[in-house]
Design an enzyme around this catalytic site. Structure first.
Site, short mmCIF file in Angstrom:
data_model
loop_
_atom_site.label_atom_id
_atom_site.label_comp_id
_atom_site.label_asym_id
_atom_site.label_seq_id
_atom_site.Cartn_x
_atom_site.Cartn_y
_atom_site.Cartn_z
CG ASP A 337 -1.60 1.29 1.99
OD1 ASP A 337 -2.94 0.91 0.85
OD2 ASP A 337 -1.79 2.23 1.71
CD GLU A 380 -4.56 4.16 -1.68
OE1 GLU A 380 -4.70 4.76 -0.35
OE2 GLU A 380 -5.26 4.72 -3.07
#
Length: 456
Positions: A337, A380
């Protein structure tokens, strides 16, 4: 002739076109020559004969006025008491007429001489020369008459007798010479007009003949071309129809193709030959359509922005790899992430954020093995299936990735880091168990300050 019939279509049409073009060129050249001759004749009429006719007509008019003046002079001489005409006025008018006559005579001579000198007179030059000679003689006779008339006026003023017979003879001679001049001019004009009309008639006949020949050749060429192309198009249409039926019935069509087609064969035959080869090859390619569709499906599973596999591909691969792991294969999962990605979008804009994600995937691909697969499973958030790898090796790979990303610098991008959660397959894992452990490890990495790696 037989060789020409069996030659290529371009040679056939080219040969007929050359013949047609030759007729057209001959017609154009002949027309140019004829028009040039007619133009020369028109120039001669416009610049020589017509002005000359106008000048001679003016001379004739002046001569008529001179006759009237002579008659007035005669009346003045016979009955001086019954006339209010002054001999001095007659003398003045005569001088004026003589001046105008001289000007017109000079103008007429100048027209003919200039025409001969500049080449404007190209037809009947002998008659023009004869006309010039007649005009010079008229001028001489006119000068003699003018001299006698002036002497008669002077004799009347001094009271001497006037030789009317001699004066009338000179006047008649002047009329005769003027008549000859007019006859010469009329004959010349008529002759030129007849010649021009005859030339125009011949020009029209020859042009018509050439035009008819060109029309016949062009008509034959058009008819031949249409018929030939219609025949060839029908054959090609039948070939395409056969191919279409084969496609509809899922059959592979095998056309009979002559591989030794002659080079001199016409172009449409060569085109038909190439079309059959193409359709034959294409029909064989139909059997590989499933493979092509499979490749298209694979392309459809890529994330358009980063080039990583998308969520659809992730679900498919996760199930397949867990199935292999349940049979003894080693498997680890890295959940990655991008840290504080929302701040990147808010501060720099979504275009910069997209560029960060693209660069992140590029860095991951550069450090992973070809057997490892990257997926974008969220905005993301990325997942990496690391095959044939357990905890220790996966942790080493993850730390290498985290360090590489942390130390990467690009002046066009803001600095970014990643948090990574790691897990490895455990016996009896379902897709939910496997994914949740990696997700918990990722949550732990974030909770412990981000830009780090955690393993569960």
């Amino acid at each position: 002739m037989l060789r020409w019939v069996n030659s290529s279509i371009s040679r056939k049409i080219g040969g007929l076109s050359i013949i047609l073009l030759s007729f057209l060129i001959i017609m154009i050249i002949y027309s140019m020559i004829g028009l040039q001759q007619i133009r020369s004749e028109m120039i001669e009429l416009a610049e020589v004969d017509t002005p000359l006719t106008e000048v001679v007509s003016e001379i004739e008019l002046l001569q008529l006025r001179q006759h009237i003046l002579i008659e007035l002079f005669r009346q003045t001489n016979h009955k001086p008491s019954n006339n209010n005409i002054n001999p001095a006025d007659i003398h003045q008018q005569l001088e004026s007429y003589n001046q105008h006559l001289s000007e017109q005579m000079y103008k007429a001579s100048a027209i003919i001489e200039s025409g001969i000198e500049k080449g404007r007179i190209r037809f009947k030059q002998e008659q023009h020369q004869l006309l010039l000679t007649s005009m010079n003689k008229l001028h001489q006779v006119r000068l003699a008459f003018e001299k006698s008339f002036m002497a008669s006026i002077q004799a009347m003023l001094t009271g001497e007798s006037i030789n009317w017979e001699h004066l009338e003879q000179q006047d008649q001679q002047l009329d005769d010479e003027l008549g000859k001049l007019l006859n010469h001019l009329n004959a010349l004009t008529v002759s030129t007009a007849i010649y021009t009309e005859k030339h125009e008639s011949n020009f029209m006949i020859m042009t018509s003949i050439l035009g008819v020949c060109a029309f016949v050749i062009g008509l034959y060429l058009t008819q031949y071309t249409i018929q030939y192309f219609r025949q060839r198009i029908t054959q090609t249409r039948d070939t395409i129809h056969l191919f279409r039926n084969a496609i509809e019935h899922r059959e592979v069509v095998d056309f009979e193709v002559d591989n030794n087609i002659a080079d001199e064969q016409d172009e449409l035959s060569q085109f038909e030959h190439e079309l059959k080869l193409l359709l034959k090859q294409f029909s064989h390619e139909i059997i590989s359509r499933d493979e092509i569709e499979k490749q298209l499906i694979e392309l459809a599973t890529l994330d358009k922005l980063t080039g990583a596999y998308n969520r659809h591909k992730w679900d498919e691969q996760l199930k397949m790899q867990l199935n292999l792991a349940s049979r003894g294969a080693k498997l680890s999962l890295l959940l990655i992430d991008a840290d504080h990605f929302k701040k990147v979008n808010d501060q720099y804009g979504h275009e910069v954020g997209d560029a960060v994600l693209i660069k992140l995937v590029e860095l991951l691909k550069n450090r992973l093995r070809e057997t490892d697969t990257i997926f974008r499973i969220g905005g993301e958030e990325f997942a990496v299936l690391v095959k044939q790898t357990e905890h220790e090796q996966a942790l080493e790979i993850a730390k290498l990735l985290q360090t590489k990303i942390d130390t990467y610098r690009d002046a066009s991008l803001p600095h970014f880091t990643v948090s990574i959660g790691i897990t490895s397959y455990q016996a009896g894992d379902t897709t939910t168990d496997f994914f949740n452990r990696a997700d918990n490890a990722l949550y732990l990495a974030k909770a412990n300050g981000r830009n780090r790696v955690e393993v569960i």
